[in-house]
Scaffold this motif. Structure first.
Motif, PDB file in Angstrom:
ATOM      1  N   PHE A  18       0.826  -1.203   0.000  1.00 15.03           N
ATOM      2  CA  PHE A  18       0.000   0.000   0.000  1.00 15.03           C
ATOM      3  C   PHE A  18       0.867   1.263   0.000  1.00 15.03           C
ATOM      4  N   LEU A  19       1.929   1.269   0.796  1.00 16.42           N
ATOM      5  CA  LEU A  19       2.820   2.426   0.827  1.00 16.42           C
ATOM      6  C   LEU A  19       3.521   2.620  -0.516  1.00 16.42           C
ATOM      7  N   SER A  20       3.897   1.535  -1.173  1.00 14.04           N
ATOM      8  CA  SER A  20       4.518   1.637  -2.498  1.00 14.04           C
ATOM      9  C   SER A  20       3.551   2.262  -3.490  1.00 14.04           C
ATOM     10  N   GLU A  21       2.306   1.812  -3.441  1.00 16.26           N
ATOM     11  CA  GLU A  21       1.289   2.370  -4.343  1.00 16.26           C
ATOM     12  C   GLU A  21       1.040   3.842  -4.043  1.00 16.26           C
ATOM     13  N   LEU A  22       0.998   4.185  -2.773  1.00 13.38           N
ATOM     14  CA  LEU A  22       0.811   5.595  -2.404  1.00 13.38           C
ATOM     15  C   LEU A  22       1.976   6.450  -2.901  1.00 13.38           C
ATOM     16  N   ASN A  23       3.186   5.937  -2.754  1.00 19.50           N
ATOM     17  CA  ASN A  23       4.351   6.692  -3.221  1.00 19.50           C
ATOM     18  C   ASN A  23       4.316   6.902  -4.729  1.00 19.50           C
ATOM     19  N   LEU A  24       3.896   5.883  -5.469  1.00 21.33           N
ATOM     20  CA  LEU A  24       3.754   6.037  -6.919  1.00 21.33           C
ATOM     21  C   LEU A  24       2.694   7.086  -7.244  1.00 21.33           C
ATOM     22  N   LEU A  26       1.718   9.563  -5.323  1.00 20.34           N
ATOM     23  CA  LEU A  26       2.186  10.892  -4.926  1.00 20.34           C
ATOM     24  C   LEU A  26       3.288  11.425  -5.841  1.00 20.34           C
ATOM     25  N   ALA A  27       3.973  10.537  -6.541  1.00 18.24           N
ATOM     26  CA  ALA A  27       4.993  10.990  -7.494  1.00 18.24           C
ATOM     27  C   ALA A  27       4.348  11.777  -8.637  1.00 18.24           C
ATOM     28  N   THR A  28       3.112  11.436  -8.954  1.00 19.00           N
ATOM     29  CA  THR A  28       2.419  12.142 -10.040  1.00 19.00           C
ATOM     30  C   THR A  28       1.337  13.085  -9.530  1.00 19.00           C
ATOM     31  N   HIS A  29       1.004  12.990  -8.267  1.00 24.75           N
ATOM     32  CA  HIS A  29      -0.015  13.856  -7.659  1.00 24.75           C
ATOM     33  C   HIS A  29       0.501  14.387  -6.314  1.00 24.75           C
ATOM     34  N   PRO A  30       1.563  15.180  -6.346  1.00 24.62           N
ATOM     35  CA  PRO A  30       2.195  15.596  -5.079  1.00 24.62           C
ATOM     36  C   PRO A  30       1.320  16.489  -4.191  1.00 24.62           C
ATOM     37  N   GLN A  31       0.265  17.051  -4.748  1.00 24.49           N
ATOM     38  CA  GLN A  31      -0.603  17.933  -3.960  1.00 24.49           C
ATOM     39  C   GLN A  31      -1.792  17.209  -3.341  1.00 24.49           C
ATOM     40  N   ASP A  32      -1.849  15.910  -3.475  1.00 22.46           N
ATOM     41  CA  ASP A  32      -2.958  15.124  -2.937  1.00 22.46           C
ATOM     42  C   ASP A  32      -2.785  14.989  -1.424  1.00 22.46           C
ATOM     43  N   HIS A  33      -3.448  15.873  -0.711  1.00 21.33           N
ATOM     44  CA  HIS A  33      -3.283  15.926   0.754  1.00 21.33           C
ATOM     45  C   HIS A  33      -3.861  14.693   1.444  1.00 21.33           C
ATOM     46  N   ARG A  34      -4.902  14.120   0.871  1.00 23.59           N
ATOM     47  CA  ARG A  34      -5.480  12.901   1.446  1.00 23.59           C
ATOM     48  C   ARG A  34      -4.469  11.757   1.359  1.00 23.59           C
ATOM     49  N   ALA A  35      -3.821  11.613   0.215  1.00 21.78           N
ATOM     50  CA  ALA A  35      -2.820  10.559   0.042  1.00 21.78           C
ATOM     51  C   ALA A  35      -1.610  10.806   0.949  1.00 21.78           C
ATOM     52  N   GLN A  36      -1.236  12.060   1.134  1.00 21.65           N
ATOM     53  CA  GLN A  36      -0.123  12.384   2.027  1.00 21.65           C
ATOM     54  C   GLN A  36      -0.455  11.990   3.465  1.00 21.65           C
ATOM     55  N   ALA A  37      -1.690  12.258   3.872  1.00 23.96           N
ATOM     56  CA  ALA A  37      -2.122  11.893   5.228  1.00 23.96           C
ATOM     57  C   ALA A  37      -2.164  10.367   5.377  1.00 23.96           C
ATOM     58  N   GLN A  38      -2.634   9.680   4.327  1.00 22.70           N
ATOM     59  CA  GLN A  38      -2.658   8.214   4.373  1.00 22.70           C
ATOM     60  C   GLN A  38      -1.247   7.653   4.467  1.00 22.70           C
TER      61      GLN A  38
END
Length: 75
Positions: A18-24, A26-38
């Motif tokens: 899950f963290l790997s998927e989130l990092n991928l 966030l690499a293309t959506h760095p402003q996604d605050h929900r994903a950053q919090a997750q």
């Protein structure tokens, strides 16, 4: 004890995926605050799981060492 080992190992693998998927993401959506919090929350969960996993490993090794010592004394 081995059941805990396998359960924790599976949970760690799931959280790592899950963290790997989130990092991928966030690499293309760095402003996604929900994903950053997750990511922050799952990183904390991973740390807790890892501590529990390491404790389980230490207990398994200690148990194995005690069994080995008992067998050696019986000889």
């Amino acid at each position: 004890m081995k059941q805990d080992y396998y359960r924790l190992l599976g949970e760690l693998q799931t959280v790592d995926f899950f963290l790997s998927e989130l990092n991928l993401h966030l690499a293309t959506h760095p402003q996604d605050h929900r994903a950053q919090a997750q990511r922050k929350e799952y990183h904390r969960i991973r740390q807790d799981l890892n501590r529990e996993y390491e404790h389980c490993i230490r207990l398994m090794h200690a148990t194995q060492e005690q069994l080995t010592m008992r067998k050696a004394r019986k000889k």
